[in-house]
Design an enzyme around this catalytic site. Structure first.
Site, PDB file in Angstrom:
ATOM      1  CG  ASP A  75      -2.067  -0.888   1.191  1.00  0.00           C
ATOM      2  OD1 ASP A  75      -2.119  -1.733   0.278  1.00  0.00           O
ATOM      3  OD2 ASP A  75      -2.934  -0.792   2.074  1.00  0.00           O
ATOM      4  CG  HIS A 126      -4.477   2.595  -0.747  1.00  0.00           C
ATOM      5  ND1 HIS A 126      -5.346   1.856   0.023  1.00  0.00           N
ATOM      6  CD2 HIS A 126      -3.540   3.093   0.114  1.00  0.00           C
ATOM      7  CE1 HIS A 126      -4.958   1.907   1.292  1.00  0.00           C
ATOM      8  NE2 HIS A 126      -3.870   2.658   1.370  1.00  0.00           N
ATOM      9  CG  HIS A 130      -3.770   7.115   2.665  1.00  0.00           C
ATOM     10  ND1 HIS A 130      -3.937   7.028   4.028  1.00  0.00           N
ATOM     11  CD2 HIS A 130      -3.335   5.894   2.269  1.00  0.00           C
ATOM     12  CE1 HIS A 130      -3.591   5.822   4.454  1.00  0.00           C
ATOM     13  NE2 HIS A 130      -3.216   5.108   3.393  1.00  0.00           N
ATOM     14  CG  HIS A 228       2.129   0.200   4.298  1.00  0.00           C
ATOM     15  ND1 HIS A 228       1.743  -0.765   5.199  1.00  0.00           N
ATOM     16  CD2 HIS A 228       1.041   0.995   4.086  1.00  0.00           C
ATOM     17  CE1 HIS A 228       0.464  -0.566   5.537  1.00  0.00           C
ATOM     18  NE2 HIS A 228       0.021   0.492   4.868  1.00  0.00           N
TER      19      HIS A 228
END
Length: 269
Positions: A75, A126, A130, A228
């Site tokens: 991510d 994603h 964010h 990540h």
């Protein structure tokens, strides 16, 4: 979170196998010429009609993985230099993964998005900025989702569009809402949670991160792993983690979409 009972999962898998798998197990799906690498053992094509939401840390069911099968997901990228370092570690072991891209980072580093795709990984979504979507109005959340998809697609394909090359999405912070979940399901977009995570958003060392994820895998023995690529600690940990997977008999499953490319993410047509 309630886990799906084995007999129910087996029944769903048997009835939907043709939809879920685009290919049977194949040796070294990453087409690696080196025999001493971890490699990618098979492809798994995921259909939103069968598995609209997956990841036992977030939802009642997950992907149909066998014992010691894992899916690597990353991510918050792309973000240099850590994303390049992650890609180099994966490439050295002929491993393919899924990258959930933040749209504003895709807009800033489009060459890195194209490298992700060119090296055979799956580029997923994603959001744009964010946000914690459970804390903002629905229309704002919808706009952020759409803007992120458009930025990712522009970086990938040179065209700003709401169409999805791969209809996979993961919520920032896993902050789902009923309205946005319904929206994504109506568009045929698979929502990803996770089964295992390394807690690499915390201020820990690469060694501690490695211990965290190994401890969870020793219990779970399989699953969707959340990492990540935007985190330097994860980039530093990846060679050792991939070595651990190889030495302990884990097999990498690479995710692709079972659905044809969506012409319009807004309507699903």
């Amino acid at each position: 979170m309630t886990r799906m009972r084995p007999h129910r999962l087996a029944s769903r898998f048997t009835g939907a196998a043709a939809l879920v798998f685009a290919a049977t197990a194949i040796a070294n799906a990453a087409n690696c010429s080196r025999q001493d690498t971890l490699g990618t053992s098979r492809l798994l094509a995921v259909d939103a009609r069968v598995y609209p939401r997956v990841g036992l840390n977030n939802f009642p069911e997950t992907l149909p993985l066998a014992d010691h099968e894992v899916v690597l997901t990353f991510d918050d990228g792309p973000r240099p230099p850590s994303t390049q370092e992650v890609l180099s570690a994966l490439g050295a072991e002929c491993v393919r993964a899924t990258f959930f891209l933040v749209g504003r980072s895709s807009a800033e580093f489009p060459d890195l998005v194209r490298r992700i795709a060119a090296e055979g990984h799956t580029a997923a979504h994603h959001s744009w900025s964010h946000p914690m979507m459970s804390k903002i109005p629905f229309e704002q959340a919808k706009d952020d989702i759409d803007r992120g998809i458009a930025a990712d697609e522009l970086a990938l394909n040179g065209v700003s569009s709401k169409s999805l090359s791969t209809p996979f999405f993961r919520y920032p912070y896993f902050a789902t809402t009923p309205a946005t979940l319904d929206l994504l399901q109506s568009r045929g977009i698979v929502v990803f949670g996770a089964d295992v995570w390394a807690s690499d958003w915390e201020n820990i060392s690469p060694d501690q991160e490695l211990k965290n994820v190994i401890k969870q895998l020793e219990t779970a023995r399989k699953g969707i792993i959340l990492l990540h690529d935007a985190q330097a600690r994860t980039a530093a940990m990846m060679p050792a983690f991939l070595h651990y997977l190889h030495e302990n008999g884990y097999r990498i499953v690479h995710l692709v979409s079972a659905a044809p490319r969506q012409q319009n993410a807004e309507t699903g047509h």
